[in-house]
Design a protein around this motif. Structure first.
Motif, PDB file in Angstrom:
ATOM      1  N   ALA A 107       0.835  -1.199   0.000  1.00  0.00           N
ATOM      2  CA  ALA A 107       0.000   0.000   0.000  1.00  0.00           C
ATOM      3  C   ALA A 107       0.876   1.257   0.000  1.00  0.00           C
ATOM      4  O   ALA A 107       1.724   1.432   0.871  1.00  0.00           O
ATOM      5  CB  ALA A 107      -0.906   0.005   1.239  1.00  0.00           C
ATOM      6  N   MET A 108       0.684   2.093  -1.020  1.00  0.00           N
ATOM      7  CA  MET A 108       1.450   3.338  -1.174  1.00  0.00           C
ATOM      8  C   MET A 108       2.963   3.096  -1.230  1.00  0.00           C
ATOM      9  O   MET A 108       3.753   3.993  -0.998  1.00  0.00           O
ATOM     10  CB  MET A 108       1.135   4.315  -0.047  1.00  0.00           C
ATOM     11  CG  MET A 108      -0.314   4.750   0.049  1.00  0.00           C
ATOM     12  SD  MET A 108      -0.833   5.787  -1.341  1.00  0.00           S
ATOM     13  CE  MET A 108       0.085   7.294  -1.004  1.00  0.00           C
ATOM     14  N   ALA A 109       3.347   1.862  -1.545  1.00  0.00           N
ATOM     15  CA  ALA A 109       4.768   1.485  -1.630  1.00  0.00           C
ATOM     16  C   ALA A 109       5.542   1.864  -0.370  1.00  0.00           C
ATOM     17  O   ALA A 109       6.684   2.322  -0.431  1.00  0.00           O
ATOM     18  CB  ALA A 109       5.420   2.124  -2.863  1.00  0.00           C
ATOM     19  N   LEU A 110       4.918   1.650   0.789  1.00  0.00           N
ATOM     20  CA  LEU A 110       5.566   1.982   2.071  1.00  0.00           C
ATOM     21  C   LEU A 110       6.350   0.809   2.651  1.00  0.00           C
ATOM     22  O   LEU A 110       7.208   1.002   3.507  1.00  0.00           O
ATOM     23  CB  LEU A 110       4.504   2.462   3.073  1.00  0.00           C
ATOM     24  CG  LEU A 110       3.835   3.781   2.714  1.00  0.00           C
ATOM     25  CD1 LEU A 110       2.727   4.122   3.704  1.00  0.00           C
ATOM     26  CD2 LEU A 110       4.864   4.916   2.658  1.00  0.00           C
ATOM     27  N   ILE A 165      14.088 -21.304   7.704  1.00  0.00           N
ATOM     28  CA  ILE A 165      12.764 -20.780   8.045  1.00  0.00           C
ATOM     29  C   ILE A 165      12.759 -19.286   7.758  1.00  0.00           C
ATOM     30  O   ILE A 165      13.676 -18.561   8.186  1.00  0.00           O
ATOM     31  CB  ILE A 165      12.421 -21.003   9.532  1.00  0.00           C
ATOM     32  CG1 ILE A 165      12.542 -22.478   9.922  1.00  0.00           C
ATOM     33  CG2 ILE A 165      11.012 -20.487   9.846  1.00  0.00           C
ATOM     34  CD1 ILE A 165      12.514 -22.704  11.421  1.00  0.00           C
ATOM     35  N   LEU A 166      11.746 -18.821   7.042  1.00  0.00           N
ATOM     36  CA  LEU A 166      11.547 -17.389   6.871  1.00  0.00           C
ATOM     37  C   LEU A 166      10.610 -16.898   7.969  1.00  0.00           C
ATOM     38  O   LEU A 166       9.571 -17.509   8.228  1.00  0.00           O
ATOM     39  CB  LEU A 166      10.931 -17.075   5.507  1.00  0.00           C
ATOM     40  CG  LEU A 166      11.649 -17.584   4.259  1.00  0.00           C
ATOM     41  CD1 LEU A 166      10.986 -16.999   3.011  1.00  0.00           C
ATOM     42  CD2 LEU A 166      13.122 -17.259   4.279  1.00  0.00           C
ATOM     43  N   LEU A 167      10.968 -15.802   8.609  1.00  0.00           N
ATOM     44  CA  LEU A 167      10.115 -15.148   9.602  1.00  0.00           C
ATOM     45  C   LEU A 167       9.731 -13.783   9.039  1.00  0.00           C
ATOM     46  O   LEU A 167      10.604 -12.996   8.670  1.00  0.00           O
ATOM     47  CB  LEU A 167      10.851 -14.971  10.930  1.00  0.00           C
ATOM     48  CG  LEU A 167      11.376 -16.243  11.601  1.00  0.00           C
ATOM     49  CD1 LEU A 167      12.225 -15.891  12.819  1.00  0.00           C
ATOM     50  CD2 LEU A 167      10.227 -17.160  12.000  1.00  0.00           C
ATOM     51  N   ILE A 168       8.436 -13.513   8.972  1.00  0.00           N
ATOM     52  CA  ILE A 168       7.966 -12.264   8.371  1.00  0.00           C
ATOM     53  C   ILE A 168       7.313 -11.411   9.450  1.00  0.00           C
ATOM     54  O   ILE A 168       6.377 -11.845  10.121  1.00  0.00           O
ATOM     55  CB  ILE A 168       6.960 -12.530   7.230  1.00  0.00           C
ATOM     56  CG1 ILE A 168       7.567 -13.494   6.206  1.00  0.00           C
ATOM     57  CG2 ILE A 168       6.568 -11.206   6.559  1.00  0.00           C
ATOM     58  CD1 ILE A 168       6.596 -13.913   5.120  1.00  0.00           C
ATOM     59  N   SER A 169       7.815 -10.205   9.608  1.00  0.00           N
ATOM     60  CA  SER A 169       7.264  -9.288  10.599  1.00  0.00           C
ATOM     61  C   SER A 169       6.726  -8.037   9.916  1.00  0.00           C
ATOM     62  O   SER A 169       7.101  -7.715   8.784  1.00  0.00           O
ATOM     63  CB  SER A 169       8.331  -8.887  11.630  1.00  0.00           C
ATOM     64  OG  SER A 169       9.291  -8.030  11.041  1.00  0.00           O
ATOM     65  N   GLY A 170       5.830  -7.343  10.604  1.00  0.00           N
ATOM     66  CA  GLY A 170       5.272  -6.097  10.089  1.00  0.00           C
ATOM     67  C   GLY A 170       5.314  -5.008  11.146  1.00  0.00           C
ATOM     68  O   GLY A 170       5.296  -5.286  12.351  1.00  0.00           O
ATOM     69  N   ARG A 171       5.355  -3.766  10.696  1.00  0.00           N
ATOM     70  CA  ARG A 171       5.386  -2.605  11.597  1.00  0.00           C
ATOM     71  C   ARG A 171       4.136  -1.760  11.316  1.00  0.00           C
ATOM     72  O   ARG A 171       4.088  -0.993  10.349  1.00  0.00           O
ATOM     73  CB  ARG A 171       6.662  -1.790  11.382  1.00  0.00           C
ATOM     74  CG  ARG A 171       7.935  -2.572  11.642  1.00  0.00           C
ATOM     75  CD  ARG A 171       9.182  -1.780  11.265  1.00  0.00           C
ATOM     76  NE  ARG A 171       9.145  -1.352   9.872  1.00  0.00           N
ATOM     77  CZ  ARG A 171       9.441  -2.127   8.840  1.00  0.00           C
ATOM     78  NH1 ARG A 171       9.795  -3.392   9.021  1.00  0.00           N
ATOM     79  NH2 ARG A 171       9.374  -1.651   7.608  1.00  0.00           N
ATOM     80  N   TYR A 172       3.139  -1.909  12.162  1.00  0.00           N
ATOM     81  CA  TYR A 172       1.873  -1.203  11.964  1.00  0.00           C
ATOM     82  C   TYR A 172       2.056   0.316  12.010  1.00  0.00           C
ATOM     83  O   TYR A 172       1.407   1.051  11.260  1.00  0.00           O
ATOM     84  CB  TYR A 172       0.861  -1.621  13.024  1.00  0.00           C
ATOM     85  CG  TYR A 172       0.550  -3.103  13.028  1.00  0.00           C
ATOM     86  CD1 TYR A 172       0.045  -3.733  11.888  1.00  0.00           C
ATOM     87  CD2 TYR A 172       0.749  -3.877  14.169  1.00  0.00           C
ATOM     88  CE1 TYR A 172      -0.247  -5.083  11.886  1.00  0.00           C
ATOM     89  CE2 TYR A 172       0.449  -5.222  14.183  1.00  0.00           C
ATOM     90  CZ  TYR A 172      -0.033  -5.836  13.040  1.00  0.00           C
ATOM     91  OH  TYR A 172      -0.325  -7.175  13.040  1.00  0.00           O
ATOM     92  N   GLY A 177       0.105   6.698  10.149  1.00  0.00           N
ATOM     93  CA  GLY A 177       0.001   8.092   9.753  1.00  0.00           C
ATOM     94  C   GLY A 177      -0.709   8.273   8.432  1.00  0.00           C
ATOM     95  O   GLY A 177      -1.376   9.287   8.206  1.00  0.00           O
ATOM     96  N   THR A 178      -0.608   7.275   7.556  1.00  0.00           N
ATOM     97  CA  THR A 178      -1.233   7.348   6.230  1.00  0.00           C
ATOM     98  C   THR A 178      -2.608   6.694   6.203  1.00  0.00           C
ATOM     99  O   THR A 178      -3.551   7.221   5.592  1.00  0.00           O
ATOM    100  CB  THR A 178      -0.336   6.660   5.186  1.00  0.00           C
ATOM    101  OG1 THR A 178       0.958   7.289   5.192  1.00  0.00           O
ATOM    102  CG2 THR A 178      -0.930   6.768   3.789  1.00  0.00           C
ATOM    103  N   PHE A 179      -2.746   5.553   6.875  1.00  0.00           N
ATOM    104  CA  PHE A 179      -3.969   4.764   6.754  1.00  0.00           C
ATOM    105  C   PHE A 179      -4.805   4.689   8.030  1.00  0.00           C
ATOM    106  O   PHE A 179      -5.901   4.123   8.011  1.00  0.00           O
ATOM    107  CB  PHE A 179      -3.619   3.344   6.295  1.00  0.00           C
ATOM    108  CG  PHE A 179      -3.013   3.295   4.925  1.00  0.00           C
ATOM    109  CD1 PHE A 179      -3.802   3.427   3.797  1.00  0.00           C
ATOM    110  CD2 PHE A 179      -1.647   3.128   4.756  1.00  0.00           C
ATOM    111  CE1 PHE A 179      -3.245   3.387   2.528  1.00  0.00           C
ATOM    112  CE2 PHE A 179      -1.080   3.086   3.496  1.00  0.00           C
ATOM    113  CZ  PHE A 179      -1.887   3.228   2.371  1.00  0.00           C
ATOM    114  N   GLY A 180      -4.318   5.221   9.129  1.00  0.00           N
ATOM    115  CA  GLY A 180      -5.087   5.215  10.362  1.00  0.00           C
ATOM    116  C   GLY A 180      -5.445   3.815  10.811  1.00  0.00           C
ATOM    117  O   GLY A 180      -4.582   2.933  10.901  1.00  0.00           O
ATOM    118  N   ASP A 181      -6.745   3.594  11.062  1.00  0.00           N
ATOM    119  CA  ASP A 181      -7.200   2.304  11.573  1.00  0.00           C
ATOM    120  C   ASP A 181      -7.039   1.179  10.551  1.00  0.00           C
ATOM    121  O   ASP A 181      -7.126  -0.003  10.923  1.00  0.00           O
ATOM    122  CB  ASP A 181      -8.675   2.392  11.991  1.00  0.00           C
ATOM    123  CG  ASP A 181      -8.879   3.275  13.211  1.00  0.00           C
ATOM    124  OD1 ASP A 181      -7.892   3.517  13.929  1.00  0.00           O
ATOM    125  OD2 ASP A 181     -10.020   3.721  13.433  1.00  0.00           O
TER     126      ASP A 181
END
Length: 245
Positions: A107-110, A165-172, A177-181
């Motif tokens: 999303a938005m290449a973030l 093993i690949l571990l995939i994490s995300g940073r909400y 700031g761009t997408f809110g909820d």
């Protein structure tokens, strides 16, 4: 009376065998995993450049889609650096150097995701935990056997047989700031994009994988001293499938 004790003994034996097997399946990763209280061995080695990914393969997208399956049992053989490189590129590799676009849409290449590799048996790569950088290199995070330490945070015992093993994490917070909820939705959708890429790429080069949740992110971060703002969403074992998978 004798028949009562006979049937009672048979039922008791069945309960012990079935119950014991279930407990072993459920808790063996924690029984055999090394304590995460062991001292960490963070690496100060420089980043490792990966082999260049191939841009054409031996099977079509349609063939990969038709034959793709989740794999829970892996051969006890190493995977090559070339194969690991190809899979990591499919997950988060740069496909447009000028614009910085990657193999999976964001999303938005973030690009709020990070992919880690737990290397157990990878030809040419020491055991440890590595962070993948989209410039196509691995940054060492932890030196030494890392799979047992990883398994203190994952409840899927079949992952133990995988050479990587690949571990995939995300940073909400990167997206709030761009997408809110909607930030969490965008991160979760992106993890889905990445995991499907990994599935299809693995299938095309003769490897297997599994998109597996059930990760205790706090335990994983404690085990390796990883950033507190990361939320671990998927563990994807990687290796050559056993016959019959």
């Amino acid at each position: 009376m004798r028949s009562f004790f006979f049937y009672f003994g048979v039922i008791s034996l069945v309960v012990i065998v079935v119950g014991g097997s279930f407990c072993f399946w459920k808790f063996s990763p924690f029984i055999f995993a090394k304590s995460r209280s062991q001292s960490l061995s963070h690496s100060d080695r420089s980043a490792i450049s990966l082999p260049e990914p191939a841009l054409s393969g031996g099977i079509s997208v349609e063939e990969a889609l038709a034959s793709r399956r989740s794999v829970r049992s892996f051969q006890d053989t190493p995977i090559s650096m070339e194969d690991l490189s190809q899979v990591l590129w499919s997950a988060q590799g740069v496909t447009d150097r000028e614009k910085g676009h990657r193999a999976a849409p964001s999303a938005m290449a973030l690009y709020p995701l990070t992919v880690y590799v737990v290397a157990e048996k990878v030809d040419g790569l020491s055991q440890g935990l590595y962070r993948y950088e989209p410039g196509h290199r691995l940054v060492p995070v932890f030196d030494g056997p890392a799979k047992d330490r990883t398994m203190t945070a994952i409840r899927q015992p079949w992952i133990m047989s995988a050479p990587a093993i690949l571990l995939i994490s995300g940073r909400y917070d990167d997206l709030r700031g761009t997408f809110g909820d909607a930030a969490e939705f965008c991160v979760h959708a992106e993890v889905g994009h990445v995991s499907q890429n990994v599935y299809l790429q693995a299938q095309s080069i003769g490897l297997g994988t599994l998109a597996s949740g059930g990760i205790d992110g706090d335990k994983l971060k404690d085990a390796f001293g990883l950033p507190s703002e990361e939320s671990f969403l998927y563990a994807m074992p990687l290796g050559r499938p056993q016959e019959g998978r």
